[in-house]
Design a protein around this motif. Structure first.
Motif, PDB file in Angstrom:
ATOM      1  N   ARG A 158       0.842  -1.199   0.000  1.00  0.00           N
ATOM      2  CA  ARG A 158       0.000   0.000   0.000  1.00  0.00           C
ATOM      3  C   ARG A 158       0.876   1.247   0.000  1.00  0.00           C
ATOM      4  NH1 ARG A 158       0.005  -1.413   5.589  1.00  0.00           N
ATOM      5  NH2 ARG A 158       0.390   0.379   6.981  1.00  0.00           N
ATOM      6  N   GLU A 159       0.273   2.345  -0.422  1.00  0.00           N
ATOM      7  CA  GLU A 159       0.921   3.644  -0.318  1.00  0.00           C
ATOM      8  C   GLU A 159       0.668   4.187   1.081  1.00  0.00           C
ATOM      9  OE1 GLU A 159       2.688   6.024  -1.911  1.00  0.00           O
ATOM     10  OE2 GLU A 159       3.189   4.741  -3.612  1.00  0.00           O
ATOM     11  N   LEU A 160       1.713   4.653   1.737  1.00  0.00           N
ATOM     12  CA  LEU A 160       1.555   5.194   3.081  1.00  0.00           C
ATOM     13  C   LEU A 160       1.003   6.609   3.058  1.00  0.00           C
ATOM     14  CD1 LEU A 160       4.787   3.800   4.756  1.00  0.00           C
ATOM     15  CD2 LEU A 160       2.449   3.022   5.077  1.00  0.00           C
ATOM     16  N   PHE A 161       1.209   7.325   1.933  1.00  0.00           N
ATOM     17  CA  PHE A 161       0.662   8.674   1.788  1.00  0.00           C
ATOM     18  C   PHE A 161       0.066   8.819   0.388  1.00  0.00           C
ATOM     19  CE2 PHE A 161       3.222   9.553   5.466  1.00  0.00           C
ATOM     20  CZ  PHE A 161       2.502  10.530   6.144  1.00  0.00           C
ATOM     21  N   ASP A 162      -1.236   8.667   0.273  1.00  0.00           N
ATOM     22  CA  ASP A 162      -1.888   8.751  -1.033  1.00  0.00           C
ATOM     23  C   ASP A 162      -1.848  10.159  -1.610  1.00  0.00           C
ATOM     24  OD1 ASP A 162      -2.526   6.068  -1.043  1.00  0.00           O
ATOM     25  OD2 ASP A 162      -4.410   6.390   0.029  1.00  0.00           O
ATOM     26  N   ASP A 163      -1.799  11.184  -0.748  1.00  0.00           N
ATOM     27  CA  ASP A 163      -1.854  12.555  -1.232  1.00  0.00           C
ATOM     28  C   ASP A 163      -0.477  13.210  -1.325  1.00  0.00           C
ATOM     29  OD1 ASP A 163      -1.414  12.565   1.459  1.00  0.00           O
ATOM     30  OD2 ASP A 163      -2.810  14.195   1.918  1.00  0.00           O
ATOM     31  N   SER A 164       0.594  12.423  -1.174  1.00  0.00           N
ATOM     32  CA  SER A 164       1.939  12.985  -1.300  1.00  0.00           C
ATOM     33  C   SER A 164       2.190  13.356  -2.758  1.00  0.00           C
ATOM     34  CB  SER A 164       2.989  11.968  -0.835  1.00  0.00           C
ATOM     35  OG  SER A 164       4.281  12.517  -0.950  1.00  0.00           O
ATOM     36  N   ARG A 202       9.374  15.633   7.505  1.00  0.00           N
ATOM     37  CA  ARG A 202       9.089  16.989   7.028  1.00  0.00           C
ATOM     38  C   ARG A 202       7.955  17.635   7.824  1.00  0.00           C
ATOM     39  NH1 ARG A 202       9.410  16.567   0.382  1.00  0.00           N
ATOM     40  NH2 ARG A 202      11.583  15.878   0.260  1.00  0.00           N
ATOM     41  N   ASN A 203       6.800  16.997   7.804  1.00  0.00           N
ATOM     42  CA  ASN A 203       5.670  17.485   8.600  1.00  0.00           C
ATOM     43  C   ASN A 203       4.640  16.370   8.715  1.00  0.00           C
ATOM     44  OD1 ASN A 203       3.800  17.726   6.246  1.00  0.00           O
ATOM     45  ND2 ASN A 203       5.222  19.372   5.674  1.00  0.00           N
ATOM     46  N   GLU A 204       3.618  16.637   9.484  1.00  0.00           N
ATOM     47  CA  GLU A 204       2.643  15.592   9.797  1.00  0.00           C
ATOM     48  C   GLU A 204       1.842  15.165   8.572  1.00  0.00           C
ATOM     49  OE1 GLU A 204      -0.636  14.615  13.291  1.00  0.00           O
ATOM     50  OE2 GLU A 204       0.400  16.545  13.206  1.00  0.00           O
ATOM     51  N   ALA A 236       1.771   6.975  11.356  1.00  0.00           N
ATOM     52  CA  ALA A 236       1.315   7.877  12.422  1.00  0.00           C
ATOM     53  C   ALA A 236       0.203   7.255  13.261  1.00  0.00           C
ATOM     54  CB  ALA A 236       0.846   9.197  11.810  1.00  0.00           C
ATOM     55  N   ASN A 237      -0.783   6.640  12.605  1.00  0.00           N
ATOM     56  CA  ASN A 237      -1.913   6.069  13.352  1.00  0.00           C
ATOM     57  C   ASN A 237      -1.462   4.933  14.257  1.00  0.00           C
ATOM     58  OD1 ASN A 237      -3.696   7.857  12.149  1.00  0.00           O
ATOM     59  ND2 ASN A 237      -4.207   6.455  10.468  1.00  0.00           N
ATOM     60  N   GLU A 238      -0.576   4.065  13.750  1.00  0.00           N
ATOM     61  CA  GLU A 238      -0.081   2.959  14.575  1.00  0.00           C
ATOM     62  C   GLU A 238       0.685   3.491  15.778  1.00  0.00           C
ATOM     63  OE1 GLU A 238       2.155   0.028  12.464  1.00  0.00           O
ATOM     64  OE2 GLU A 238       0.702  -0.158  10.851  1.00  0.00           O
ATOM     65  N   LEU A 239       1.529   4.476  15.541  1.00  0.00           N
ATOM     66  CA  LEU A 239       2.335   5.023  16.635  1.00  0.00           C
ATOM     67  C   LEU A 239       1.452   5.664  17.702  1.00  0.00           C
ATOM     68  CD1 LEU A 239       5.290   6.597  14.600  1.00  0.00           C
ATOM     69  CD2 LEU A 239       5.304   4.473  15.907  1.00  0.00           C
ATOM     70  N   ARG A 240       0.424   6.386  17.272  1.00  0.00           N
ATOM     71  CA  ARG A 240      -0.486   7.018  18.244  1.00  0.00           C
ATOM     72  C   ARG A 240      -1.235   5.951  19.048  1.00  0.00           C
ATOM     73  NH1 ARG A 240      -1.884  10.601  13.671  1.00  0.00           N
ATOM     74  NH2 ARG A 240      -0.808  12.599  13.970  1.00  0.00           N
ATOM     75  N   GLU A 241      -1.633   4.882  18.359  1.00  0.00           N
ATOM     76  CA  GLU A 241      -2.365   3.818  19.054  1.00  0.00           C
ATOM     77  C   GLU A 241      -1.475   3.155  20.108  1.00  0.00           C
ATOM     78  OE1 GLU A 241      -4.577  -0.457  18.055  1.00  0.00           O
ATOM     79  OE2 GLU A 241      -4.082   0.951  16.437  1.00  0.00           O
ATOM     80  N   TRP A 242      -0.224   2.871  19.743  1.00  0.00           N
ATOM     81  CA  TRP A 242       0.680   2.249  20.711  1.00  0.00           C
ATOM     82  C   TRP A 242       0.977   3.187  21.881  1.00  0.00           C
ATOM     83  CZ3 TRP A 242       4.018   0.538  15.995  1.00  0.00           C
ATOM     84  CH2 TRP A 242       3.518  -0.668  15.486  1.00  0.00           C
ATOM     85  N   LEU A 260       5.034   4.289  26.357  1.00  0.00           N
ATOM     86  CA  LEU A 260       5.663   4.825  25.150  1.00  0.00           C
ATOM     87  C   LEU A 260       5.372   6.307  24.965  1.00  0.00           C
ATOM     88  CD1 LEU A 260       6.990   4.615  22.308  1.00  0.00           C
ATOM     89  CD2 LEU A 260       4.746   3.881  21.443  1.00  0.00           C
ATOM     90  N   SER A 261       6.427   7.052  24.632  1.00  0.00           N
ATOM     91  CA  SER A 261       6.287   8.447  24.211  1.00  0.00           C
ATOM     92  C   SER A 261       6.831   8.579  22.800  1.00  0.00           C
ATOM     93  CB  SER A 261       7.065   9.390  25.143  1.00  0.00           C
ATOM     94  OG  SER A 261       6.520   9.384  26.439  1.00  0.00           O
ATOM     95  N   VAL A 262       6.032   9.163  21.890  1.00  0.00           N
ATOM     96  CA  VAL A 262       6.471   9.446  20.522  1.00  0.00           C
ATOM     97  C   VAL A 262       6.682  10.952  20.416  1.00  0.00           C
ATOM     98  CG1 VAL A 262       5.907   9.335  18.079  1.00  0.00           C
ATOM     99  CG2 VAL A 262       5.225   7.467  19.603  1.00  0.00           C
ATOM    100  N   ILE A 263       7.937  11.354  20.204  1.00  0.00           N
ATOM    101  CA  ILE A 263       8.301  12.770  20.173  1.00  0.00           C
ATOM    102  C   ILE A 263       8.737  13.121  18.755  1.00  0.00           C
ATOM    103  CG2 ILE A 263       9.843  14.528  21.127  1.00  0.00           C
ATOM    104  CD1 ILE A 263      10.079  12.691  23.621  1.00  0.00           C
ATOM    105  N   THR A 264       7.988  13.989  18.090  1.00  0.00           N
ATOM    106  CA  THR A 264       8.232  14.293  16.680  1.00  0.00           C
ATOM    107  C   THR A 264       9.073  15.557  16.510  1.00  0.00           C
ATOM    108  OG1 THR A 264       6.122  15.477  16.591  1.00  0.00           O
ATOM    109  CG2 THR A 264       6.125  13.176  15.884  1.00  0.00           C
ATOM    110  N   ALA A 265       9.778  15.595  15.371  1.00  0.00           N
ATOM    111  CA  ALA A 265      10.569  16.768  14.988  1.00  0.00           C
ATOM    112  C   ALA A 265      10.288  17.031  13.514  1.00  0.00           C
ATOM    113  CB  ALA A 265      12.053  16.509  15.224  1.00  0.00           C
ATOM    114  N   PHE A 266       9.645  18.166  13.204  1.00  0.00           N
ATOM    115  CA  PHE A 266       9.263  18.483  11.834  1.00  0.00           C
ATOM    116  C   PHE A 266      10.235  19.504  11.248  1.00  0.00           C
ATOM    117  CE2 PHE A 266       4.782  17.529  13.472  1.00  0.00           C
ATOM    118  CZ  PHE A 266       4.874  16.195  13.097  1.00  0.00           C
ATOM    119  N   SER A 267      10.885  19.120  10.144  1.00  0.00           N
ATOM    120  CA  SER A 267      11.858  20.017   9.507  1.00  0.00           C
ATOM    121  C   SER A 267      11.204  21.005   8.549  1.00  0.00           C
ATOM    122  CB  SER A 267      12.905  19.194   8.748  1.00  0.00           C
ATOM    123  OG  SER A 267      12.293  18.421   7.736  1.00  0.00           O
TER     124      SER A 267
END
Length: 694
Positions: A299-305, A582-584, A591-597, A605-612
């Motif tokens: 599958r494509e992870l980002f259909d709108d990329s 790059r960004n969300e 993203a959805n799997e990480l938020r669920e976990w 678990l803590s997921v800490i993001t860094a957007f360039s």
């Protein structure tokens, strides 16, 4: 199984009579003998069973080359003295190549020395000779050291003996040695070309004389070939100025031969199926055989990329019961060259009509090992087994000059092979693979029909697998492997684009699998490579993970496994994932799997993001987030025995390592020496692990 020591009573005539005194009279002697034979066989098998698990100390004899023990009249006795070896074969130059691979390259250099100067050059594996014997190389000869740097400033396997010997050698045993040296490395790594620096320093201390400045090739920007050519030019000038060698125009000497053989049946021909050269024992231990693995889902992870394709793909292992993997391992994928590029090359060579005809290949000398299977076809050769899409180096272009079909083609090839600036200008304006170069300099079908096919095969590198961190857990999906890839196309000046070979191959397979028009192929040629990038044995031990982009792949597998074990009641230690993208909206993978976990309390678990490239606010990188969380990170590392993992580019790993080192040093009050000792210990006990590239 535990085997007890059992004492058997000695067999005597008395015990024999007692044993058989109660046998019925209708039993004949033949019956008794039959019973004895069966008993003897069973006893023997039982006895051998005691030692079944013990290795036979003489087993290696079965694998020894019988010719090694034969003494033919007039045969030259093997020697581990490199000075004696050079005298035996009349060589003027010895090339010590310290690399995990590189056989073809070192043979290429020795062959060119012979062609240009008429001098014998020995391509030597340092491990085949006694290190101390390097001092026996005559002062009239030259030693060339070309050595790679790996990991934490480590030498290649075949340089380990010399490396260890140099550490303890004393005096000036190399006072007659003259040498030059080139290092192969990557400046994105901390210990850039450390091995060549150490080797040169030790050689000088032992009395050797270096005749050229130490060369250092840097692969960070793909400049290894250019830096090698600069080193080679200086070396050849040294031959003329200091050693009195006379140079003349080289004449091509084939190292292999290709013969069309239509007597072969299709079943006898390699036609693109998985193939890889014979592996040494070490390689065989960490790599599985290559198999054709069915795609199970994608599958494509980002259909709108808009500008990039992110591929999630899962392959099925069910057809190969012996193929297994562990969480953290890699999948090596063998790509295929695009059909348009294969046809382009065949068209220039005038071989389109013979593309499917069987050909047999044979090496013409002992030093040249075939890098492709035989027999095969030109279509399979250029489609599956050779890297025809790789950029053409200047050295290869120079070898084409003598076969140029027109004076105009000869002038162009001569100019770009001799002028680095002209070569770079052309490379920046077009996709410069071999087929396109031939087409550019002399267009038309069959324009290059007179070029030897052996030269084409020798010039092109063998197809190599591309490795991807497995993004699934073997505990959760034992018979299924997932990978994560972003299609990487390099944009050049103007309209030129260099497509990523393997990622575009995966994209084509994905489109076929999802039912789009085109090829119906839905399998991948791939193998599993074992990795040391593993979670701690105890799930209660804290872990800190740092990733950017597709570097999150192995950490998805880690978290998938920790979630499963948490549901089974296992204690899960503190878990932190720093993830940069790059960004969300564009590339926040899984993203959805990480938020669920992260919402499962038992996973801690803590997921800490860094957007360039955030939609608003300042750009932030993962090393910035690590620094912001330095208190907890340092506490986990120094007091809680946490394991620290990094997966992405070497440049990112270097920046993150620097930040963590500074914070640990500050909190523990360490000087530089003690900090390095601390970090080295973390790596030694596997609490600091990196899976990085480039």
């Amino acid at each position: 199984m535990e085997i007890q020591n059992i004492r058997l009573p000695p067999l005597s005539l008395v015990t024999f009579e007692k044993t058989f005194s109660n046998i019925p009279h209708h039993f004949q002697l033949d019956d008794v003998l039959a019973v004895l034979v069966v008993a003897a066989v069973l006893s023997t098998l039982w006895y051998l069973g005691l030692f079944w698990e013990k290795p036979d100390p003489h087993l290696y004899k079965l694998f020894e080359r019988p010719q090694a023990h034969m003494t033919d009249a007039g045969a030259t006795k093997g020697t581990r003295d490199i000075g004696e070896k050079l005298g035996q074969i009349g060589a003027d130059v010895v090339i010590f190549w310290g690399s995990q691979s590189g056989t073809a390259e070192r043979n290429r250099l020795s062959k060119e020395i012979r062609q240009r100067f008429g001098k014998k050059a020995l391509a030597a594996d340092a491990s085949d000779y006694e290190s101390a014997s390097i001092g026996n190389i005559p002062t009239s000869n030259l030693a060339v050291f070309i050595v790679s740097t790996f990991g934490e400033g480590d030498p290649s396997d075949n340089l380990q003996d010399l490396w260890s010997w140099l550490e303890t050698a004393k005096g000036t045993p190399f006072s007659s040695l003259k040498y030059v040296a080139l290092g192969l490395g990557n400046s994105n790594y901390k210990y850039f070309n450390a091995v060549v620096d150490v080797v040169a320093s030790k050689l000088n201390t032992l009395g050797a004389q270096c005749l050229l400045p130490i060369g250092k090739a840097d692969d960070a920007q793909g400049q290894t070939e250019e830096h090698y050519l600069d080193f080679k030019a200086a070396l050849f000038q040294l031959f003329k100025d200091k050693m009195g060698f006379e140079e003349h125009d080289p004449v091509y000497e084939p190292a292999i031969t290709l013969v069309e053989d239509n007597s072969l049946e299709p079943i006898d021909v390699y036609n693109g199926e998985p193939w890889s050269p014979n592996k040494d024992r070490k390689t065989a231990r960490i790599m599985s055989p290559v198999h054709s693995l069915p795609i199970k889902a994608t599958r494509e992870l980002f259909d709108d990329s808009k500008d990039r394709n992110f591929i999630h793909m899962e392959v099925d292992l069910s057809e190969y019961p012996g193929l297994k993997y562990k969480t953290g391992d890699h999948l090596g994928i063998w790509p295929e060259n695009p059909k348009p590029e294969v046809e382009r090359l065949l068209r220039s060579l005038g071989k389109l009509s013979a593309a499917s005809s069987p050909v047999s290949l044979r090496s013409l000398d002992e030093e040249t090992k075939l890098k492709v299977p035989t027999p095969t076809t030109l279509e399979a050769l250029f489609g599956n087994y050779l890297e025809i899409c790789a950029a053409v180096p200047r050295e290869t272009i120079a070898s084409l000059v003598q076969f140029a079909p027109t004076s105009a083609a000869k002038d162009v090839l001569t100019a770009i092979s001799n002028d680095k600036a002209a070569y770079e200008k052309l490379s920046d304006s077009m996709y410069l693979n071999l087929g396109r170069l031939l087409e550019y300099t002399a267009p038309g079908e069959g324009a290059w029909k007179d070029i030897p096919l052996s030269l084409v095969v020798e010039a092109l590198p063998a197809m190599q697998p591309r490795y991807y961190s497995i993004s699934s857990s073997s505990v959760v999906h034992a018979r299924q492997i997932a990978i994560t890839a972003v299609v990487s196309d390099k944009k050049m000046q103007g309209e030129a684009i260099i497509p990523g070979l393997c990622t575009n191959h995966l994209l084509g397979l994905q489109r076929s699998f999802l039912g789009e028009p085109g090829s119906m192929q839905t399998t991948i040629n791939a193998h599993v490579r074992k990795s040391t990038f593993k979670m701690p044995a105890s799930m209660a031990q804290p872990i800190i993970m740092v990733a950017a982009g597709t570097g999150v792949a192995p950490f998805r597998a880690f978290l998938q496994e920790r979630e499963r074990l948490s549901k089974m009641g296992r204690e899960i230690g503190r878990t932190i994932l720093f993830f940069g993208c790059r960004n969300e909206k564009q590339d926040f993978l899984y993203a959805n799997e990480l938020r669920e976990w992260a919402s499962i309390p038992e996973m801690s678990l803590s997921v800490i993001t860094a957007f360039s490239r955030p939609d608003d606010g300042e750009k932030v990188y993962v090393q910035d987030r690590v620094k912001e969380c330095a208190d907890e990170v340092c506490d986990l590392i120094t007091d809680k025995e946490a394991s620290f993992y990094i997966c992405d580019s070497a440049a990112m790993a270097r920046d993150v390592s620097k930040v963590v080192g500074e914070q640990v040093q500050q909190r523990l009050g360490l000087d530089e020496m003690r900090l390095r000792e601390f970090m080295d210990k973390q790596k030694r006990i596997r609490r600091w692990q990196q899976d990085v590239w480039g």
